[in-house]
Design a protein around this motif. Sequence first.
Motif, mmCIF file in Angstrom:
data_model
loop_
_atom_site.group_PDB
_atom_site.id
_atom_site.type_symbol
_atom_site.label_atom_id
_atom_site.label_comp_id
_atom_site.label_asym_id
_atom_site.label_seq_id
_atom_site.Cartn_x
_atom_site.Cartn_y
_atom_site.Cartn_z
ATOM 1 N N GLU A 110 36.318 33.556 45.832
ATOM 2 C CA GLU A 110 35.041 34.194 46.153
ATOM 3 C C GLU A 110 34.718 34.164 47.637
ATOM 4 O O GLU A 110 33.862 34.930 48.096
ATOM 5 N N SER A 111 35.406 33.337 48.399
ATOM 6 C CA SER A 111 35.164 33.303 49.846
ATOM 7 C C SER A 111 35.889 34.430 50.582
ATOM 8 O O SER A 111 35.610 34.683 51.750
ATOM 9 N N CYS A 112 36.815 35.091 49.904
ATOM 10 C CA CYS A 112 37.616 36.135 50.541
ATOM 11 C C CYS A 112 36.823 37.438 50.622
ATOM 12 O O CYS A 112 36.350 37.958 49.600
ATOM 13 N N LYS A 113 36.737 37.983 51.806
ATOM 14 C CA LYS A 113 35.965 39.194 52.055
ATOM 15 C C LYS A 113 36.489 40.398 51.286
ATOM 16 O O LYS A 113 35.726 41.310 50.938
ATOM 17 N N TYR A 114 37.798 40.404 51.002
ATOM 18 C CA TYR A 114 38.417 41.592 50.425
ATOM 19 C C TYR A 114 38.562 41.541 48.902
ATOM 20 O O TYR A 114 39.157 42.433 48.316
ATOM 21 N N VAL A 115 38.028 40.515 48.283
ATOM 22 C CA VAL A 115 38.096 40.395 46.829
ATOM 23 C C VAL A 115 36.720 40.703 46.245
ATOM 24 O O VAL A 115 35.712 40.145 46.679
ATOM 25 N N ASP A 116 36.697 41.588 45.250
ATOM 26 C CA ASP A 116 35.425 42.008 44.665
ATOM 27 C C ASP A 116 35.015 41.182 43.452
ATOM 28 O O ASP A 116 33.823 40.970 43.215
ATOM 29 N N VAL A 117 36.004 40.732 42.670
ATOM 30 C CA VAL A 117 35.694 40.088 41.391
ATOM 31 C C VAL A 117 36.619 38.897 41.159
ATOM 32 O O VAL A 117 37.830 38.988 41.406
ATOM 33 N N PHE A 118 36.050 37.794 40.701
ATOM 34 C CA PHE A 118 36.838 36.666 40.201
ATOM 35 C C PHE A 118 36.985 36.825 38.699
ATOM 36 O O PHE A 118 36.004 37.061 37.983
ATOM 37 N N ILE A 119 38.219 36.689 38.203
ATOM 38 C CA ILE A 119 38.497 36.795 36.776
ATOM 39 C C ILE A 119 39.014 35.454 36.279
ATOM 40 O O ILE A 119 40.044 34.969 36.752
ATOM 41 N N ASP A 120 38.305 34.852 35.366
ATOM 42 C CA ASP A 120 38.742 33.587 34.794
ATOM 43 C C ASP A 120 39.959 33.830 33.902
ATOM 44 O O ASP A 120 39.936 34.719 33.034
ATOM 45 N N LYS A 121 41.014 33.062 34.117
ATOM 46 C CA LYS A 121 42.246 33.252 33.355
ATOM 47 C C LYS A 121 42.003 33.127 31.854
ATOM 48 O O LYS A 121 42.524 33.927 31.054
ATOM 49 N N ASP A 122 41.209 32.158 31.434
ATOM 50 C CA ASP A 122 40.950 31.969 30.009
ATOM 51 C C ASP A 122 40.192 33.163 29.419
ATOM 52 O O ASP A 122 40.437 33.567 28.279
ATOM 53 N N ASP A 123 39.265 33.725 30.214
ATOM 54 C CA ASP A 123 38.550 34.912 29.743
ATOM 55 C C ASP A 123 39.518 36.070 29.543
ATOM 56 O O ASP A 123 39.423 36.810 28.553
ATOM 57 N N PHE A 124 40.442 36.224 30.477
ATOM 58 C CA PHE A 124 41.413 37.312 30.380
ATOM 59 C C PHE A 124 42.264 37.184 29.124
ATOM 60 O O PHE A 124 42.581 38.175 28.464
ATOM 61 N N LEU A 125 42.619 35.941 28.791
ATOM 62 C CA LEU A 125 43.490 35.713 27.638
ATOM 63 C C LEU A 125 42.754 35.856 26.307
ATOM 64 O O LEU A 125 43.384 36.087 25.270
ATOM 65 N N LYS A 126 41.429 35.754 26.320
ATOM 66 C CA LYS A 126 40.689 35.703 25.056
ATOM 67 C C LYS A 126 39.800 36.910 24.789
ATOM 68 O O LYS A 126 39.392 37.132 23.636
ATOM 69 N N GLN A 127 39.468 37.671 25.832
ATOM 70 C CA GLN A 127 38.505 38.750 25.627
ATOM 71 C C GLN A 127 38.776 39.910 26.585
ATOM 72 O O GLN A 127 39.625 39.816 27.458
ATOM 73 N N GLN A 128 38.050 40.989 26.403
ATOM 74 C CA GLN A 128 38.144 42.127 27.303
ATOM 75 C C GLN A 128 37.496 41.779 28.651
ATOM 76 O O GLN A 128 36.429 41.172 28.679
#
Length: 302
Positions: A16-34
């Motif tokens: 989240e400190s990176c200027k060029y990144v818009d969204v943080f995606i939690d790995k567990d969320d990715f594996l379990k849900q849309q």
Amino acid sequence: MTIGIMGTPYTKAIIESCKYVDVFIDKDDFLKQQVSLAGEPPQCLLHVLPRPEIAKRAKELQIPWRIGTTNRWYHWPTCNKLVKLSRNRSPLHEAQLNLKLLKPFGINHDFSLPEIAELTDMSRLPVLPPHFAALLQADKFKIILHPKSRGNAREWDLDHYVTLVKLLDTNKFQIIISGTSGEKADLQPLLDQVGERVTDISGLMGLPEFISLIAECDGLVACSTGPLHIAAALQKHALGIYPPMRPIHPGRWQPIGKHAKVFVLDKNCSDCRKNKTFCPCTQAIRPEDIKNYVESLGIFPK
């Protein structure tokens, strides 16, 4: 274009400190849900840190562009864009290797480390809480010593850090000792010998506060561990202590930044490949060399 980086809660503050990144995606969320980017399903996934479960999930979600390497067997059935890439035998830095994954986009440029440093921006930082900011001495060069690595690197002996602390002029330097709460006990022998000369922040901060503290300081000394790379990305004087052994040598893992510097013996060695607790080549790096380098910078607050 919306860019997201997948990680764990532990790495969220860095992402989240990176200027060029818009969204943080939690790995567990990715594996379990849309998951979505700017309200839309992801259109592309680059497997920078390959994990079979993530590759499988990306295919299940029918992400249109799934980019992996030919060297991972599980990428063959799960990815539809394969890049020929061998990390173990490559002379390139890890960051340079990761950028090779951009080839499916027609980006074939061989990025140099200075170019990568120019592309790095960790400027989206929270303000350092006042009670931590009050620990810093504005009239001194603020240097953080981060001796431990959670067992992930060949560590410089604590006695060397003791010597370095005693060599540095406390009229010019504020010496800060950092570490996690779990490393506090391991750092105690160092603190027992130099406690009156240092500011001990070990175990006091979470990662967001620690990143903000690094941003307020001038330099950091560590082995090949996360805080060293954070300091380099923040364009601080990141001084890394490394073994000359492949694949953990500086050529692969040195910090990338305008003011990064590595200390490593000029040799090829693999003597301690099976012994991760002691590395003679790392211990051969002298505290005097680091002290002399820092003093040669001549950058001291007025």
